[in-house]
Design an enzyme around this catalytic site. Structure first.
Site, PDB file in Angstrom:
ATOM      1  N   TYR A  56      -4.308 -19.798 -17.105  1.00 39.51           N
ATOM      2  CA  TYR A  56      -2.885 -18.904 -16.664  1.00 39.51           C
ATOM      3  C   TYR A  56      -1.840 -19.837 -16.382  1.00 39.51           C
ATOM      4  O   TYR A  56      -1.669 -20.545 -15.332  1.00 39.51           O
ATOM      5  CB  TYR A  56      -3.777 -18.390 -15.284  1.00 39.51           C
ATOM      6  CG  TYR A  56      -4.877 -17.385 -15.478  1.00 39.51           C
ATOM      7  CD1 TYR A  56      -5.131 -16.632 -16.766  1.00 39.51           C
ATOM      8  CD2 TYR A  56      -5.507 -17.015 -14.242  1.00 39.51           C
ATOM      9  CE1 TYR A  56      -6.211 -15.835 -16.630  1.00 39.51           C
ATOM     10  CE2 TYR A  56      -6.593 -16.063 -14.359  1.00 39.51           C
ATOM     11  CZ  TYR A  56      -6.737 -15.328 -15.502  1.00 39.51           C
ATOM     12  OH  TYR A  56      -7.865 -14.494 -15.470  1.00 39.51           O
ATOM     13  N   LEU A 206      -7.026  -1.429 -11.370  1.00 37.02           N
ATOM     14  CA  LEU A 206      -5.667  -0.208 -11.685  1.00 37.02           C
ATOM     15  C   LEU A 206      -5.298  -0.269 -13.152  1.00 37.02           C
ATOM     16  O   LEU A 206      -4.241   0.088 -13.469  1.00 37.02           O
ATOM     17  CB  LEU A 206      -4.500  -0.913 -10.604  1.00 37.02           C
ATOM     18  CG  LEU A 206      -4.936  -0.775  -9.215  1.00 37.02           C
ATOM     19  CD1 LEU A 206      -3.893  -1.351  -8.452  1.00 37.02           C
ATOM     20  CD2 LEU A 206      -5.362   0.622  -8.873  1.00 37.02           C
ATOM     21  N   ARG A 208      -4.283  -2.753 -15.129  1.00 37.90           N
ATOM     22  CA  ARG A 208      -3.219  -3.745 -15.210  1.00 37.90           C
ATOM     23  C   ARG A 208      -2.206  -2.769 -14.767  1.00 37.90           C
ATOM     24  O   ARG A 208      -0.891  -2.993 -15.477  1.00 37.90           O
ATOM     25  CB  ARG A 208      -3.063  -3.921 -16.577  1.00 37.90           C
ATOM     26  CG  ARG A 208      -4.450  -4.663 -17.235  1.00 37.90           C
ATOM     27  CD  ARG A 208      -4.097  -5.473 -18.405  1.00 37.90           C
ATOM     28  NE  ARG A 208      -5.377  -6.254 -18.905  1.00 37.90           N
ATOM     29  CZ  ARG A 208      -5.957  -7.316 -18.451  1.00 37.90           C
ATOM     30  NH1 ARG A 208      -5.420  -7.910 -17.534  1.00 37.90           N
ATOM     31  NH2 ARG A 208      -6.812  -7.775 -19.032  1.00 37.90           N
ATOM     32  N   GLY A 209      -2.196  -1.986 -13.638  1.00 38.25           N
ATOM     33  CA  GLY A 209      -0.924  -1.323 -13.187  1.00 38.25           C
ATOM     34  C   GLY A 209      -0.870   0.208 -13.698  1.00 38.25           C
ATOM     35  O   GLY A 209      -0.026   0.769 -12.943  1.00 38.25           O
ATOM     36  N   SER A 212      -1.801   2.462 -11.039  1.00 34.89           N
ATOM     37  CA  SER A 212      -1.477   2.073  -9.852  1.00 34.89           C
ATOM     38  C   SER A 212      -0.379   3.345  -9.082  1.00 34.89           C
ATOM     39  O   SER A 212      -0.402   2.968  -7.644  1.00 34.89           O
ATOM     40  CB  SER A 212      -0.491   0.837  -9.853  1.00 34.89           C
ATOM     41  OG  SER A 212       0.607   1.081 -10.547  1.00 34.89           O
ATOM     42  N   GLY A 213      -0.003   3.914  -9.629  1.00 39.93           N
ATOM     43  CA  GLY A 213       0.999   4.947  -9.080  1.00 39.93           C
ATOM     44  C   GLY A 213       2.556   4.430  -9.319  1.00 39.93           C
ATOM     45  O   GLY A 213       3.530   5.185  -8.825  1.00 39.93           O
TER      46      GLY A 213
END
Length: 331
Positions: A56, A206, A208-209, A212-213
């Site tokens: 990473y 989620l 990767r978002g 997530s909303g």
């Protein structure tokens, strides 16, 4: 904070873990100061599990966590590290290396970057098709005996490889994507892990978002790998966001956020599952922690299932037959 045990042989960890990948550029630029503050906020909320990978940011993420942990009790954090993915100076992916000598070399650099004497959970990031999994696990087992590793985990492999790995050394957990719109593990991987007493650390809870909303179309910033993900592509993202709207209606009736109900759903799938929260900001972490207080009834679960039926997502990389490609042995 509630705690759960990672499998029959693993450590007791917080019910949620903090996934730190997004703090090192995988989702576009991240703020170093805010990232460290988020790690500190997680520790203060009694989140004990910090998840990272040595690739990473080409070591950046490990150094960031090492900096955040300075001056704190080492035992306050349980560090999970993935290794084996190779990248070039441009960040391009070059493949995987899980040879025994590479395992020990990767570990030596990880210990230096994190500034610790041991790693709590060490795991190959993927199956190396050129190296028997028994050889890779055997090398990590050597490091357990030497005191440099406490527990061995796996990541992104199928049932056959899981069984072969477990025959060499106890495996505490499998790290793999699991969310409302990525449920491929339910068919054979999750049952195999439960049969063997292996826990699940679920990333991508989620998506990767996406669920997530907070996600909207064309939101990706420069350097955000989601721009290349099938589920975010035109034709797929519109269908997936329609599912999110259905989930939002369920969340609104429950008086919680979309992210909270999505995380709570993963946590409700079993006490052997620990969701990893990929927050890189304190406000997102705070929202995610609110999922701890969400209690889903049978009626809630049925409404969620109706809003986001299994297999309804578009561009899910775990949909059959792609699931088999996780494991070169087609396990």
């Amino acid at each position: 904070m509630q705690h759960r045990r990672l499998g029959q042989t693993g450590p007791s960890v917080s019910a949620f873990g903090l996934g730190c990948m997004g703090m090192s550029g995988m989702y576009g630029p991240a703020d170093r100061t805010e990232s460290i503050a988020t790690i500190h906020a997680a520790l203060e909320a009694d989140i004990t599990l910090l998840d990272t990978g040595d690739f990473y940011g080409m070591g950046h993420n490990e150094m960031l966590i090492g900096e955040a942990l300075q001056g704190r009790n080492r035992d306050q954090a349980l560090i999970s590290v993935k290794f084996g993915a190779m990248r070039d100076p441009t960040g391009a992916w070059l493949g995987y290396d899980a040879r025994p000598q590479a395992v020990k070399s990767f570990l030596a650099y990880t210990l230096q970057r994190l500034r610790v004497d041991y790693i709590d959970i060490y795991r190959p990031a993927r199956l190396d098709p050129n190296v028997p999994i028994e050889d890779t696990i055997g090398a990590i087992a050597d490091m357990v005996k030497a005191g440099y590793v406490r527990h061995i985990g796996l990541s992104e492999v199928g049932p056959e490889t899981i069984r072969r790995a477990a025959s060499v050394h106890p495996i505490c957990d499998l790290q793999i994507e699991y969310s409302l719109i990525s449920r491929g593990i339910e068919e054979s991987i999750l049952p195999a892990c439960r049969e063997l007493g292996i826990g699940i650390t679920a990333y991508g809870v989620l998506s990767r978002g996406l669920i997530s909303g907070h996600w909207s179309k064309d939101q990706a910033s420069p350097g955000d790998f989601r721009a290349h993900s099938p589920r975010f592509q035109d034709g797929n993202v519109e269908k997936n966001l329609a599912l999110v709207e259905g989930l939002k209606r369920v969340a609104d009736r429950k008086g919680v956020s979309v992210a909270q109900i999505a995380i709570a759903w993963v946590a409700a799938q079993g006490d052997d599952i620990v969701p990893l929260i990929g927050a890189r900001r304190r406000d997102r972490l705070s929202e995610a922690l609110g999922a701890l207080d969400v209690r889903l009834t049978k009626e809630d679960l049925a409404a969620i299932e109706q809003a986001v039926p299994r297999g309804a997502a578009s561009g899910d990389r775990y949909a059959a037959p792609q699931m088999a490609m996780l494991d070169s042995e087609r396990g």
